[in-house]
Design a protein around this motif. Structure first.
Motif, PDB file in Angstrom:
ATOM      1  N   THR A 288      74.878 -67.966 -84.393  1.00  0.00           N
ATOM      2  CA  THR A 288      74.914 -69.112 -85.287  1.00  0.00           C
ATOM      3  C   THR A 288      75.468 -70.282 -84.505  1.00  0.00           C
ATOM      4  N   VAL A 289      74.852 -71.448 -84.639  1.00  0.00           N
ATOM      5  CA  VAL A 289      75.324 -72.637 -83.957  1.00  0.00           C
ATOM      6  C   VAL A 289      76.011 -73.537 -84.991  1.00  0.00           C
ATOM      7  N   LEU A 290      77.263 -73.889 -84.707  1.00  0.00           N
ATOM      8  CA  LEU A 290      78.051 -74.726 -85.601  1.00  0.00           C
ATOM      9  C   LEU A 290      78.310 -76.072 -84.942  1.00  0.00           C
ATOM     10  N   HIS A 291      78.298 -77.132 -85.732  1.00  0.00           N
ATOM     11  CA  HIS A 291      78.694 -78.451 -85.270  1.00  0.00           C
ATOM     12  C   HIS A 291      80.165 -78.607 -85.624  1.00  0.00           C
ATOM     13  N   VAL A 292      81.002 -78.823 -84.606  1.00  0.00           N
ATOM     14  CA  VAL A 292      82.448 -78.745 -84.773  1.00  0.00           C
ATOM     15  C   VAL A 292      83.100 -80.067 -84.377  1.00  0.00           C
TER      16      VAL A 292
ATOM     17  N   LYS B 214      84.339 -86.455 -79.625  1.00  0.00           N
ATOM     18  CA  LYS B 214      84.949 -85.620 -80.658  1.00  0.00           C
ATOM     19  C   LYS B 214      83.970 -84.667 -81.345  1.00  0.00           C
ATOM     20  N   SER B 215      82.878 -84.329 -80.700  1.00  0.00           N
ATOM     21  CA  SER B 215      81.896 -83.418 -81.300  1.00  0.00           C
ATOM     22  C   SER B 215      81.447 -82.380 -80.281  1.00  0.00           C
ATOM     23  N   VAL B 216      81.377 -81.125 -80.705  1.00  0.00           N
ATOM     24  CA  VAL B 216      80.888 -80.050 -79.846  1.00  0.00           C
ATOM     25  C   VAL B 216      80.012 -79.116 -80.671  1.00  0.00           C
ATOM     26  N   LYS B 217      79.139 -78.388 -79.973  1.00  0.00           N
ATOM     27  CA  LYS B 217      78.366 -77.330 -80.606  1.00  0.00           C
ATOM     28  C   LYS B 217      78.978 -76.009 -80.172  1.00  0.00           C
ATOM     29  N   VAL B 218      79.204 -75.132 -81.134  1.00  0.00           N
ATOM     30  CA  VAL B 218      79.823 -73.838 -80.861  1.00  0.00           C
ATOM     31  C   VAL B 218      78.852 -72.743 -81.272  1.00  0.00           C
ATOM     32  N   THR B 219      78.613 -71.795 -80.381  1.00  0.00           N
ATOM     33  CA  THR B 219      77.754 -70.652 -80.654  1.00  0.00           C
ATOM     34  C   THR B 219      78.632 -69.470 -81.034  1.00  0.00           C
ATOM     35  N   VAL B 220      78.376 -68.907 -82.214  1.00  0.00           N
ATOM     36  CA  VAL B 220      79.126 -67.756 -82.703  1.00  0.00           C
ATOM     37  C   VAL B 220      78.187 -66.548 -82.689  1.00  0.00           C
ATOM     38  N   PRO B 221      78.385 -65.613 -81.743  1.00  0.00           N
ATOM     39  CA  PRO B 221      77.517 -64.429 -81.694  1.00  0.00           C
ATOM     40  C   PRO B 221      77.978 -63.366 -82.683  1.00  0.00           C
ATOM     41  N   TYR B 222      77.018 -62.613 -83.205  1.00  0.00           N
ATOM     42  CA  TYR B 222      77.343 -61.475 -84.065  1.00  0.00           C
ATOM     43  C   TYR B 222      76.225 -60.450 -83.962  1.00  0.00           C
TER      44      TYR B 222
ATOM     45  N   SER C 238      78.957 -74.485 -76.513  1.00  0.00           N
ATOM     46  CA  SER C 238      77.685 -74.476 -75.798  1.00  0.00           C
ATOM     47  C   SER C 238      77.235 -75.878 -75.397  1.00  0.00           C
ATOM     48  N   SER C 239      77.794 -76.919 -76.044  1.00  0.00           N
ATOM     49  CA  SER C 239      77.367 -78.275 -75.732  1.00  0.00           C
ATOM     50  C   SER C 239      78.403 -79.269 -76.212  1.00  0.00           C
TER      51      SER C 239
ATOM     52  N   THR D 107      88.185 -79.469 -75.546  1.00  0.00           N
ATOM     53  CA  THR D 107      87.316 -78.365 -75.161  1.00  0.00           C
ATOM     54  C   THR D 107      86.266 -78.817 -74.164  1.00  0.00           C
ATOM     55  N   LYS D 108      85.761 -77.844 -73.408  1.00  0.00           N
ATOM     56  CA  LYS D 108      84.652 -78.117 -72.496  1.00  0.00           C
ATOM     57  C   LYS D 108      83.662 -76.960 -72.596  1.00  0.00           C
ATOM     58  N   VAL D 109      82.500 -77.136 -72.027  1.00  0.00           N
ATOM     59  CA  VAL D 109      81.440 -76.136 -72.138  1.00  0.00           C
ATOM     60  C   VAL D 109      81.906 -74.816 -71.535  1.00  0.00           C
TER      61      VAL D 109
END
Length: 119
Positions: A47-51, A24-32, A18-19, A58-60
């Motif tokens: 849930t938003v994870l810092h990855v 070397k850092s991205v935000k990942v949105t995990v839907p459930y 998502s961002s 990766t890209k948005v």
């Protein structure tokens, strides 16, 4: 006697980038989905994870698989395993307030533009 096998008990999740926060850092949105405790309707949650993205691959919009890992920084506890599905389309570019102000006329811009047109 056979050698003991080590089992990987780390969690893996699949989510969407998502961002891109920095190098070397991205935000990942995990839907459930989960049922409401009282009304039992299915509710969409996320849930938003810092990855940690070591290769900056990766890209948005990409769908990626992440794995739990040791703490890498204050917030990063996950790392990218692989890109499941690359996003298609153009790169998303952030829009600044200045760009919006130039594109959308407001009361102040109309007043300054009108006298300039007469002169």
């Amino acid at each position: 006697m056979s050698t003991p096998t080590r089992h990987n008990r780390r969690k893996t999740l699949i989510g969407f980038v998502s961002s891109r926060m920095g190098d070397k850092s991205v935000k990942v949105t995990v839907p459930y989905k989960t049922p409401h405790p009282l009304y039992h309707k299915i509710i969409n949650r996320k849930t938003v994870l810092h990855v940690h993205d070591e290769k900056n691959e990766t890209k948005v919009g990409d769908k990626i698989e992440v794995m739990e890992t040791r703490p890498i920084s204050r917030l990063k506890r996950w790392r990218v395993i692989r890109v499941v599905e690359a996003s298609i389309g153009l790169d998303i570019v952030a829009v600044s307030e200045k760009d919006v102000a130039e594109a959308v006329p407001t009361k102040t811009t109309k007043k300054t533009a009108a006298p300039a047109a007469k002169a």
